[in-house]
Design an enzyme around this catalytic site. Structure first.
Site, PDB file in Angstrom:
ATOM      1  N   GLU A 162     -39.112   1.382   9.886  1.00 15.91           N
ATOM      2  CA  GLU A 162     -39.105   1.947   8.538  1.00 15.91           C
ATOM      3  C   GLU A 162     -39.799   3.303   8.428  1.00 15.91           C
ATOM      4  O   GLU A 162     -39.463   4.099   7.555  1.00 15.91           O
ATOM      5  CB  GLU A 162     -39.769   0.956   7.570  1.00 15.91           C
ATOM      6  CG  GLU A 162     -38.993  -0.334   7.366  1.00 15.91           C
ATOM      7  CD  GLU A 162     -37.666  -0.104   6.674  1.00 15.91           C
ATOM      8  OE1 GLU A 162     -37.614   0.706   5.734  1.00 15.91           O
ATOM      9  OE2 GLU A 162     -36.675  -0.731   7.090  1.00 15.91           O
TER      10      GLU A 162
ATOM     11  N   SER B 104     -41.628 -62.471 -17.556  1.00 15.75           N
ATOM     12  CA  SER B 104     -42.891 -63.197 -17.350  1.00 15.75           C
ATOM     13  C   SER B 104     -44.063 -62.288 -17.012  1.00 15.75           C
ATOM     14  O   SER B 104     -45.218 -62.716 -17.048  1.00 15.75           O
ATOM     15  CB  SER B 104     -42.715 -64.234 -16.243  1.00 15.75           C
ATOM     16  OG  SER B 104     -41.826 -65.245 -16.651  1.00 15.75           O
TER      17      SER B 104
END
Length: 770
Positions: free
Chosen positions: A86, A459
């Site tokens: 770059e 239950s």
């Protein structure tokens, strides 16, 4: 040599103009252009990450996948690769590379085209943080001026760190650390030279040079980076040759999830989005939940094993989809079908009586023998194994889709279960959710059965009714008749005939035995005796409310109200901790990007509240005593395999076996398992066969660090001998006498209480029972 007046004036005015120009540019730079200090204060848009309480990643949410990294953590090879590609003179220029600019101007003059190589890394930082991407000369001038300003205030290392954290590198990856995880599933320090070069080649064109979207162009770009590094003597010829020949290993890796808890993560995500809005995805929040990694993993494994085992017991289901006759179309169709928990889709080619040939999504042909699909050959829909193998050709035909899984290097027939379930575990001492599994496969159905499924508790609800009875004059020795009843329904004036599961009746039964053996008719009579509204007012303190959760009818005694597994788990916690209830919470702490802990108002799952006493210690202890008997000699006795003395719990199976529940606990953990079909089809199994084994598998892991210690007996509990048939105190020493525990404030008398109980109870029920 004296200069002529004209030349002197020219030099003077030229110098003055340059000085004024410099002053103007300086003032413009200082007063108009953005302050460079913003760069140091900038908080990158980092996704929300959710962790277990012990720091393992559960999930990541956010459009941008970013993992900020400091310069000291960046490998030198990565720096060299970026600089070589770059900005070759990055460490030598002052923000602008005039050599590159002159070259770009020359190219523009000759070709009429703008060069792409004149921007330095500093200029890219200026553009990425402050400027638009619009290509204009004014923006370029501002970019150059900002670059000078950035270079004046920041060091080269600071500039490069900003750049390497900001750049977009494709597939949601922003910054090099995120890209390393995204493409290689590794940390930066673990990458090879070729991999550093690949990442360095992405900033110029993260889409077109992407190794996933365009591997050919990505390879060319990678090799260009390596050549640049060689030309700058960053690498040797030998290193260059090795890297050039290195294969491409890139693929997309998701976030490195360490613990599977997607339902819990989704609860947190929704909670924080409600507070922060869409910013929740970019603030870099780290959310540490109360989820325990080992316990959560056990919750996932045990539920998965349980539903798969149930599914195999109930036989191979016929395929509901048929592939086209043209087999060349099969691979594309099969690839479109998701692989769930390592169950791979395949198309049936040929079916024998006990053989099966299938085609996988990649075209591979797999031949299965009877051994590879034994469960399918010997199972019937009612869950009982047949004595002789079935003919699989009666179930499958060519073109059907089946699923295969690999065990011990052999392909075996399997199927994705039709049944589903949930498992929730929390710490009864503070309400922290330790594990939460809302279903078999979140990504196929993200419906959270742990919190969203409202099913009849059956239950499982009885302990609350019995607790209310103890609070209203009953004792564990009180005797109630277990016999048939008929009740007029207040709504439609129809008759309701509740029954026991086994259609048998025990006659006069004390409360302890009635709860241990889950006698429905005793529960109904108890509720009627204390009064429905009185019971509802008492039970609502456990966290139940409204008609759906607590219907105003005697069916409440049999758990006809609806509850989620999480709600049931919270409701049982007072039995485990001596009578207190906590609001469940899932978020232990939240920290921002700087590591500062933050508190968020309005968060549903981060509100750790003070406990609230809902029942007395004595009441809790008495119910515990009975629920421990459920484990020792009742429907929960399979849990004796855990070889613990401190466990209590209750099973629950609804009418027609549509829901199977088990909630069990000790003083350190309360855990609830629910299993059922989303469409409420019958399971053809009881809770003790289905939910309880899952709970046992889970607790084998969850109890590893939990000491086996007895529930502490509170003050006010006394032991006395009672007559088994009457429930009254006795001094007799015979087979009808036994010891029972009582709240000292609610001791039975020594007189014969049997007739009084029957008279009062039958009088209350005279208008209801036929």
């Amino acid at each position: 040599m004296r200069l002529s007046p004209k030349i002197s004036k020219f030099i003077f005015f030229t110098g003055a103009f340059c000085f004024l120009l410099f002053i103007s540019v300086f003032c413009y730079s200082v007063m108009v252009l953005p302050s460079v200090s913003v760069l140091l204060e900038d908080e990158f848009q980092v996704p929300m990450r959710i962790y277990t309480t012990d720091g393992d990643l559960i999930a990541e949410f956010g459009e941008k996948h970013r993992l900020p990294v400091q310069y000291s953590e960046i490998p030198q090879r990565m720096v060299d690769a970026i600089v070589a590609t770059e900005d070759k003179r990055f460490f030598n220029h002052f923000g602008v590379d005039f050599i590159s600019i002159i070259r770009a101007v020359k190219e523009l003059a000759i070709t009429g085209k703008k060069s792409q190589g004149a921007s330095t890394i500093t200029m890219q930082v200026a553009r990425n943080f402050f400027l638009s991407k619009e290509k204009t000369y004014s923006r370029k001038i501002n970019e150059i001026l900002l670059s000078f300003k950035i270079e004046y205030y920041l060091t080269k290392k600071q500039i490069l760190e900003l750049y390497l954290n900001k750049i977009f590198l494709g597939h949601r990856a922003y910054g090099i650390k995120a890209a390393a995880r995204n493409y290689y599933g590794k940390d930066l320090n673990d990458l090879s030279l070729a991999q550093y070069a690949m990442l360095a080649g992405l900033p110029k064109a993260p889409s077109s040079n992407n190794p996933i979207a365009n591997p050919h162009k990505a390879l060319i770009r990678r090799n260009y980076v390596l050549a640049s590094m060689l030309s700058l003597n960053y690498i040797t010829n030998e290193e260059y040759t090795d890297a050039i020949g290195a294969p491409m290993t890139e693929r997309i890796y998701g976030p490195r999830v360490q613990v599977a808890a997607p339902h819990a993560a989704e609860l947190v995500r929704r909670d924080l989005v409600n507070v922060f809005g869409k910013q929740a995805y970019t603030l870099g929040l780290k959310v540490y939940t109360t989820i325990d990694s080992k316990i959560q993993t056990a919750a996932v494994d045990s539920l998965t094993k349980g539903v798969l085992s149930y599914d195999k017991r109930h036989g191979l289901r016929s395929s509901t989809f048929t592939l086209p006759e043209d087999r060349s179309l099969w691979p594309k169709i099969l690839k479109s079908i998701p692989t769930v928990n390592n169950n791979y889709p395949a198309g049936v080619i040929k079916v024998g009586s006990d053989t099966l040939d299938v085609s996988m999504s990649d075209g591979e042909i797999i031949s299965l023998t009877a051994k590879d699909m034994e469960w399918a050959l010997y199972s019937n829909i009612d869950g009982h194994k047949s004595t002789t193998p079935n003919d699989i050709s009666n179930i499958l035909v060519p073109g059907n889709i089946v699923y295969l899984t690999q065990e011990n290097d052999r392909w075996q027939l399997t199927q994705n279960p039709g049944v589903d379930g949930a498992l929730v575990a929390l710490n009864p001492k503070n309400g922290a959710i330790l594990a939460l599994n809302g279903g078999y496969h979140f990504y196929e159905s993200n419906f959270n059965r742990a919190t969203q499924a409202k099913r009849q508790m059956c239950s499982l609800f009885k302990p609350f009714v019995f607790s209310a009875a103890l609070e209203n004059g009953f004792t564990l020795a009180s005797v109630v008749n277990d016999s048939p009843v008929v009740v007029k329904d207040n709504g439609d004036n129809e008759l309701w005939r509740p029954n026991n599961v086994n259609l048998r009746f025990l006659g006069p039964t004390n409360l302890r035995e009635a709860l241990v053996k889950s006698r429905n008719l005793v529960a109904v009579r108890i509720l009627d005796s204390i009064g429905i509204q009185i019971a509802r007012d008492y039970i609502k303190s456990f966290g139940f409310s409204g008609e759906l959760e607590m219907p105003s009818s005697l069916s409440l005694a049999l758990g006809s109200g609806l509850s989620s597994p999480l709600q049931a788990t919270v409701a049982y916690s007072p039995f485990a901790n001596g009578g207190n209830i906590f609001q469940p919470y899932l978020i232990a702490k939240i920290v921002d990007q700087s590591g500062k802990q933050i508190v968020i108002p309005g968060s549903r799952f981060s509100q750790k509240l003070q406990d609230k006493r809902v029942i007395s210690e004595t009441n809790s202890y008495l119910i515990n005593s009975v629920l421990q008997d459920v484990i020792k000699r009742g429907t929960g006795r399979r849990a004796l395999a855990l070889k613990r003395e401190d466990l209590a719990g209750k099973t629950g199976t609804t009418n027609d076996q549509k829901d199977a529940w088990f909630c069990g606990y000790n003083q350190d953990i309360v855990a609830t398992v629910w299993v059922g079909f989303d469409n409420s089809a019958s399971l053809y199994e009881y809770a003790s066969q289905l939910a309880l084994p899952i709970w046992i598998d889970f607790m084998k892991v969850a109890l590893n660090s939990s000491e086996d210690k007895a529930f502490k007996q509170p003050p006010g509990i006394v032991t006395a001998k009672v007559n088994y048939e009457s429930g009254m105190l006795t001094t007799a020493d015979d087979n009808n006498s036994k010891f029972e525990i009582f709240d000292v404030k609610n001791m039975p008398s020594s007189k014969d209480f049997t007739k009084t109980m029957k008279k009062d109870s039958m009088q209350d029920l005279s208008e209801l029972f036929g």
